[in-house]
Motif scaffolding. Structure first.
Motif, mmCIF file in Angstrom:
data_model
loop_
_atom_site.group_PDB
_atom_site.id
_atom_site.type_symbol
_atom_site.label_atom_id
_atom_site.label_comp_id
_atom_site.label_asym_id
_atom_site.label_seq_id
_atom_site.Cartn_x
_atom_site.Cartn_y
_atom_site.Cartn_z
ATOM 1 N N LEU A 789 0.823 -1.200 0.000
ATOM 2 C CA LEU A 789 0.000 0.000 0.000
ATOM 3 C C LEU A 789 0.861 1.255 0.000
ATOM 4 O O LEU A 789 0.582 2.226 -0.712
ATOM 5 C CB LEU A 789 -0.935 -0.002 1.213
ATOM 6 N N LYS A 790 1.939 1.238 0.780
ATOM 7 C CA LYS A 790 2.807 2.409 0.842
ATOM 8 C C LYS A 790 3.543 2.621 -0.478
ATOM 9 O O LYS A 790 3.840 3.760 -0.853
ATOM 10 C CB LYS A 790 3.817 2.260 1.983
ATOM 11 N N GLU A 791 3.864 1.531 -1.178
ATOM 12 C CA GLU A 791 4.573 1.630 -2.453
ATOM 13 C C GLU A 791 3.616 1.835 -3.620
ATOM 14 O O GLU A 791 4.058 1.825 -4.775
ATOM 15 C CB GLU A 791 5.415 0.370 -2.681
ATOM 16 N N HIS A 792 2.286 1.961 -3.319
ATOM 17 C CA HIS A 792 1.260 2.229 -4.328
ATOM 18 C C HIS A 792 1.133 1.104 -5.347
ATOM 19 O O HIS A 792 0.700 1.329 -6.477
ATOM 20 C CB HIS A 792 1.533 3.553 -5.051
ATOM 21 N N VAL A 793 1.537 -0.104 -4.945
ATOM 22 C CA VAL A 793 1.235 -1.273 -5.772
ATOM 23 C C VAL A 793 -0.246 -1.615 -5.626
ATOM 24 O O VAL A 793 -0.923 -1.950 -6.601
ATOM 25 C CB VAL A 793 2.125 -2.460 -5.381
ATOM 26 N N LEU A 794 -0.739 -1.523 -4.406
ATOM 27 C CA LEU A 794 -2.158 -1.700 -4.117
ATOM 28 C C LEU A 794 -2.735 -0.358 -3.669
ATOM 29 O O LEU A 794 -2.002 0.517 -3.174
ATOM 30 C CB LEU A 794 -2.362 -2.751 -3.022
ATOM 31 N N ILE A 795 -4.027 -0.218 -3.840
ATOM 32 C CA ILE A 795 -4.705 0.996 -3.363
ATOM 33 C C ILE A 795 -5.875 0.585 -2.463
ATOM 34 O O ILE A 795 -6.404 -0.532 -2.565
ATOM 35 C CB ILE A 795 -5.215 1.864 -4.535
ATOM 36 N N HIS A 796 -6.238 1.493 -1.560
ATOM 37 C CA HIS A 796 -7.340 1.256 -0.641
ATOM 38 C C HIS A 796 -8.632 1.828 -1.224
ATOM 39 O O HIS A 796 -8.711 3.020 -1.546
ATOM 40 C CB HIS A 796 -7.026 1.898 0.712
ATOM 41 N N VAL A 797 -9.649 0.972 -1.356
ATOM 42 C CA VAL A 797 -10.950 1.399 -1.881
ATOM 43 C C VAL A 797 -11.768 1.968 -0.735
ATOM 44 O O VAL A 797 -11.932 1.321 0.305
ATOM 45 C CB VAL A 797 -11.687 0.218 -2.536
ATOM 46 N N ARG A 798 -12.269 3.165 -0.926
ATOM 47 C CA ARG A 798 -12.967 3.864 0.153
ATOM 48 C C ARG A 798 -14.480 3.680 -0.007
ATOM 49 O O ARG A 798 -15.085 4.222 -0.943
ATOM 50 C CB ARG A 798 -12.632 5.350 0.120
ATOM 51 N N PRO A 799 -15.138 2.979 0.898
ATOM 52 C CA PRO A 799 -16.608 2.826 0.810
ATOM 53 C C PRO A 799 -17.300 4.159 1.075
ATOM 54 O O PRO A 799 -16.880 4.964 1.899
ATOM 55 C CB PRO A 799 -16.923 1.804 1.897
ATOM 56 N N THR A 800 -18.420 4.412 0.383
ATOM 57 C CA THR A 800 -19.158 5.678 0.548
ATOM 58 C C THR A 800 -20.015 5.690 1.795
ATOM 59 O O THR A 800 -20.384 6.749 2.293
ATOM 60 C CB THR A 800 -20.038 5.921 -0.675
ATOM 61 N N ASN A 801 -20.376 4.507 2.303
ATOM 62 C CA ASN A 801 -21.266 4.456 3.463
ATOM 63 C C ASN A 801 -20.499 4.424 4.772
ATOM 64 O O ASN A 801 -21.072 4.152 5.819
ATOM 65 C CB ASN A 801 -22.184 3.243 3.374
ATOM 66 N N LEU A 802 -19.202 4.679 4.711
ATOM 67 C CA LEU A 802 -18.389 4.592 5.911
ATOM 68 C C LEU A 802 -18.370 5.925 6.635
ATOM 69 O O LEU A 802 -18.211 6.978 6.018
ATOM 70 C CB LEU A 802 -16.946 4.189 5.550
ATOM 71 N N ASN A 803 -18.578 5.870 7.961
ATOM 72 C CA ASN A 803 -18.530 7.072 8.781
ATOM 73 C C ASN A 803 -17.133 7.686 8.720
ATOM 74 O O ASN A 803 -16.143 6.998 8.893
ATOM 75 C CB ASN A 803 -18.923 6.727 10.217
ATOM 76 N N LYS A 804 -17.065 8.991 8.444
ATOM 77 C CA LYS A 804 -15.764 9.610 8.238
ATOM 78 C C LYS A 804 -14.927 9.644 9.503
ATOM 79 O O LYS A 804 -13.717 9.818 9.442
ATOM 80 C CB LYS A 804 -15.954 11.035 7.717
#
Length: 826
Positions: A789-804
């Motif tokens: 994740l830190k090397e940007h090989v993978l990315i984190h998908v952000r759900p829209t229904n998640l409390n900020k």
């Protein structure tokens, strides 16, 4: 010497002038020299006692049935200066008379020995001189030295078979059958000039039974490598050996020859195209008139009067084994003790008895090279060598140790090779790019004089019982590398060419230096990935040393000071514990030992080999090439070399420990460096804006996947700590690269939580059989995903229904492959 020039024995250049046969006092002078020679043989004693050296040698000749008397020229020089001067300057002229007088002396002392018992003919006796005051180079042999007694040195590159040579021929006239005996041969077949009875000059028949033959051998000698001027090619010369000195030297020997320079017709020139004079005819005005002439540039000059220099030797010895010294291939300790003087033997034992002999020898190896102690230890054991063995089935097990040095530029790799070449006898230096397969092993060449095919030695044959240093080993072509497979393991060279079938000895250690692919060593690759060398060749090296040019302020400062001191004071800047002569004498003596392996050492050898195999084949194995039986044999050879270093007849466990340390260090350098996976900081993810709730179509698939996991995997995952607990973990670069490719392919078309990714991978891993292993692997996989994740090989998908404001656990974050990730990148 001014007195010699005043009496006419020196010319303007300071060379001694030979006797003049036209001088009326020539015969009287020859008779006087013969008498002086007999007085010298019968009265000389080197220790000023009644024990006469050469009378004793003549008695030994009778007992051993030898016919050659070996005379130390220094003895003649000290006993009779006039005799020594005339032997040196007029050798070709007075040598037959000295042999004749010596034969008469032997006949007077031992009449039965001077005659052959079979045919009652007189034996032919020879006189050989050695220990001349000066040694000439091949390049300095000119016609002004013809007929003088001189000494020449060089490296033997080719030897012919031993053949009979006609020395004195007995002929019969075919016109009147008159015999003519004892016709001396002038380096070619010489018939009598004229029959004393009928004046016949052509028709002669050789009577073989009454002629005298002698053993004859021709060798090809080349200039020593250190004697070749810059920008010049090495010169070569043919040397003729006769009688008992044939087979004294072999290809690869650096030898010294004593004898005379002669001139012989260059027969090979006549066999070349255009070698003989040609006549060309032309018609003049239609008449059949021939006008003779010589045509072609090759026909200009007197080609039928072409001669070449040749050396007729009466004594030959190896330059590495002078008088009272032992050869390096000597294996019997009794012979060694008899060859070394008592003072030399005592000095060797004093060196051994002093403390830290290993370190003292280490400081004497390439003293101008700073550091690299383990590389120097490997070179030390290579020079001492292991014990060569032979089984009952006549299978030979090599004792020579092969070493390869791999490293960055400017790390003194070539300096080690050059030092070994200059120090160790029978060492040959060559470069991999400039060497062919035939140049490294052997080739079959055609003799220009006889037309026969002879074997010409290559580098490995020339280094027999020595060291073959090959620089730029990685630049060799693959077909050339294949040619030395047999020479490196079986230590033989098989040839089947031009009707010649032979197995030649190549009992040499190989010291190679190689540069990594791309110039510098890449730690992220294995040793095999850094070298352009086949696996078969790599397994034949006993030790690999990887030398890296790493930046270190303290080390760089010491290296700089050492190099500046070398340039400033040269040889005075280094102070080795042993001189080169002492070290070479110690090695010669130590190589006579054949240490035996003790039971305790045998157990330790087996234990260490088993441990290496276990580490190689285990789950956590890191070694870049598989451990084979050859590594066990390498361990045995290294242990035997250490026993020889300490002049020990037994291999004890302490020697095995040091050999194992060197081998293990070599293997450790082969493995790649591990990456540290640090403890991950707790993951907090907040979002500033709301998003629509995505469809959860993957829930059914995740539920089905979790059902398929076995109970052990579920239990282990439940017990697995969160990624932010525990200490640092390590992973190899190869494993990290493999996991990167696997996770990128998995998440390329779908989105999964981190926990689902870990569960999927663990379910595919069949090597994990224990719960503790599963927990450790799950923790490592979580940290790898965090790194990706830190090397940007993978990315984190952000759900829209998640409390900020909600904190997302690391194992619950949704992952997918970065669309910009390059799958072709390794």
């Amino acid at each position: 010497n001014p007195s010699l020039r005043n009496c006419g024995m020196l010319d303007q250049e300071g060379l001694l002038v030979p006797l003049d046969p036209i001088d009326p006092k020539f015969q009287d002078k020859l008779l006087d020299l013969q008498n002086k020679f007999v007085i010298f043989l019968t009265t000389f004693s080197s220790n000023n006692t009644n024990d006469h050296d050469y009378l004793k040698q003549i008695n030994d000749m009778r007992q051993e049935d030898r016919t050659t008397l070996y005379i130390n020229f220094a003895h003649i020089n000290s006993a009779d200066q006039d005799l020594a001067d005339h032997v040196a300057i007029s050798y070709s002229m007075i040598e037959p008379y000295l042999r004749q007088r010596f034969q008469k002396l032997v006949h007077d002392l031992h009449p039965s020995f001077a005659n052959n018992e079979e045919d009652q003919k007189d034996k032919e006796f020879w006189v050989s001189f050695y220990n001349l005051p000066a040694i000439c180079r091949i390049r300095s042999l000119k016609t002004k030295l013809l007929g003088r007694l001189i000494s020449v040195s060089g490296t033997v590159t080719r030897t012919s078979e031993v053949r009979p040579e006609l020395l004195y021929g007995s002929f019969q006239c075919q016109e009147c059958e008159t015999p003519v005996k004892n016709v001396a041969q002038q380096f070619h077949y010489s018939e009598p000039k004229c029959c004393p009875n009928c004046r016949n000059t052509r028709s002669w028949k050789l009577i073989s039974d009454e002629s005298k033959f002698v053993d004859w051998q021709r060798i090809r000698v080349q200039e020593n490598a250190n004697e070749i001027p810059s920008g010049s090619t090495p010169r070569s010369m043919d040397i003729i050996l006769r009688h008992e000195i044939v087979e004294r030297v072999k290809a690869g020997d650096k030898a010294i020859f004593n004898g005379q320079l002669i001139v012989v017709p260059d027969v090979a020139q006549f066999k070349m195209p255009g070698g003989g004079p040609k006549t060309s005819g032309r018609e003049v005005r239609g008449e059949n008139f021939q006008e003779d002439g010589v045509g072609g540039l090759k026909d200009l000059g007197v080609r039928d009067l072409t001669y070449r220099l040749c050396f007729l030797a009466n004594y030959a010895q190896s330059a590495e084994a002078p008088v009272n010294k032992v050869s390096l291939n000597m294996e019997e300790k009794d012979d060694v003790n008899s060859r070394f003087t008592e003072e030399e033997t005592n000095e060797i034992h004093e060196i051994r008895d002093k403390p830290e002999i290993y370190k003292r020898i280490l400081s004497s190896i390439a003293p101008t090279v700073f550091g690299h102690d383990d590389v120097k230890r490997g070179i030390i054991l290579m020079m001492f060598g292991g014990v060569q063995k032979c089984t009952k089935d006549s299978i030979k097990l090599r004792g020579d140790i092969n070493v390869c040095i791999v490293g960055d530029p400017s790390t003194s790799k070539s300096q080690f090779l050059k030092w070994v070449t200059s120090f160790y006898p029978r060492s040959v230096y060559t470069s991999g790019k400039a060497s062919s397969a035939a140049g490294l092993t052997a080739s079959v060449v055609k003799d220009v004089d006889t037309g026969d095919f002879n074997i010409e030695a290559g580098a490995l044959m020339l280094a027999d019982n020595g060291v073959c240093c090959i620089d730029e080993f990685d630049k060799m072509d693959i077909k050339d590398q294949v040619a030395i497979h047999e020479a490196m393991e079986q230590q033989t060279i098989s040839i089947a060419k031009a009707g010649i079938h032979a197995n030649l000895n190549a009992r040499a250690s190989v010291l190679a230096a190689a540069n990594p692919i791309g110039g510098r060593y890449d730690k992220s690759k294995t040793l095999k990935g850094n070298l352009n060398i086949s696996a078969a060749i790599m397994s034949r090296f006993d030790l690999f040393f990887v030398v890296l040019d790493e930046c270190n302020d303290d080390v760089d400062k010491m290296i700089a000071e050492h190099i500046v001191l070398i340039h400033q004071k040269k040889d005075q800047a280094v102070h080795p514990s042993l001189t080169p002569a002492q070290l070479l004498r110690y090695i010669r003596y130590a190589r006579s030992f054949n240490p035996k392996i003790t039971p305790e050492a045998a157990k330790k050898l087996a234990s260490f080999y088993t441990q290496l195999r276990r580490d190689d084949t285990g789950v956590r194995g890191k070694i870049a090439y598989r451990i084979t039986v050859r590594q066990l044999e390498s361990l045995i050879r290294l242990s035997e070399a250490l026993a020889r270093l300490y002049l020990d007849d037994q291999v004890i466990p302490a020697y095995v420990d040091e050999a194992a340390r060197l081998l293990k260090k070599s293997i450790i350098h082969v493995q790649t460096s591990d990456l540290v996976m640090p403890n991950e900081v707790p993951f907090k993810d907040t979002f500033n804006r709301k998003r629509k709730t995505p469809e959860r179509a993957e829930d059914s698939e995740n539920a089905q996947l979790s059902k398929n996991h076995n109970s052990m995997v579920d239990a282990a995952l439940d017990a697995t700590p969160t990624p932010d607990s525990g200490g640092d973990l390590t992973i190899t670069i190869e494993k990290l690269s493999q996991l990167t490719q696997v996770f990128a392919e998995l998440l390329k078309d779908e989105v999964k939580t981190q926990k689902e990714v870990v569960e999927w991978y663990l379910s595919q891993d069949e090597e994990i059989i224990h719960k503790d292993q599963l927990q450790e692997k799950a923790k490592l996989l979580n940290r790898v995903l965090g790194r990706l994740l830190k090397e940007h090989v993978l990315i984190h998908v952000r759900p829209t229904n998640l409390n900020k404001t909600k904190v997302v656990k690391a194992d619950q974050r949704l992952l997918m492959t970065n669309p910009n990730y390059n799958f072709t990148k390794k």
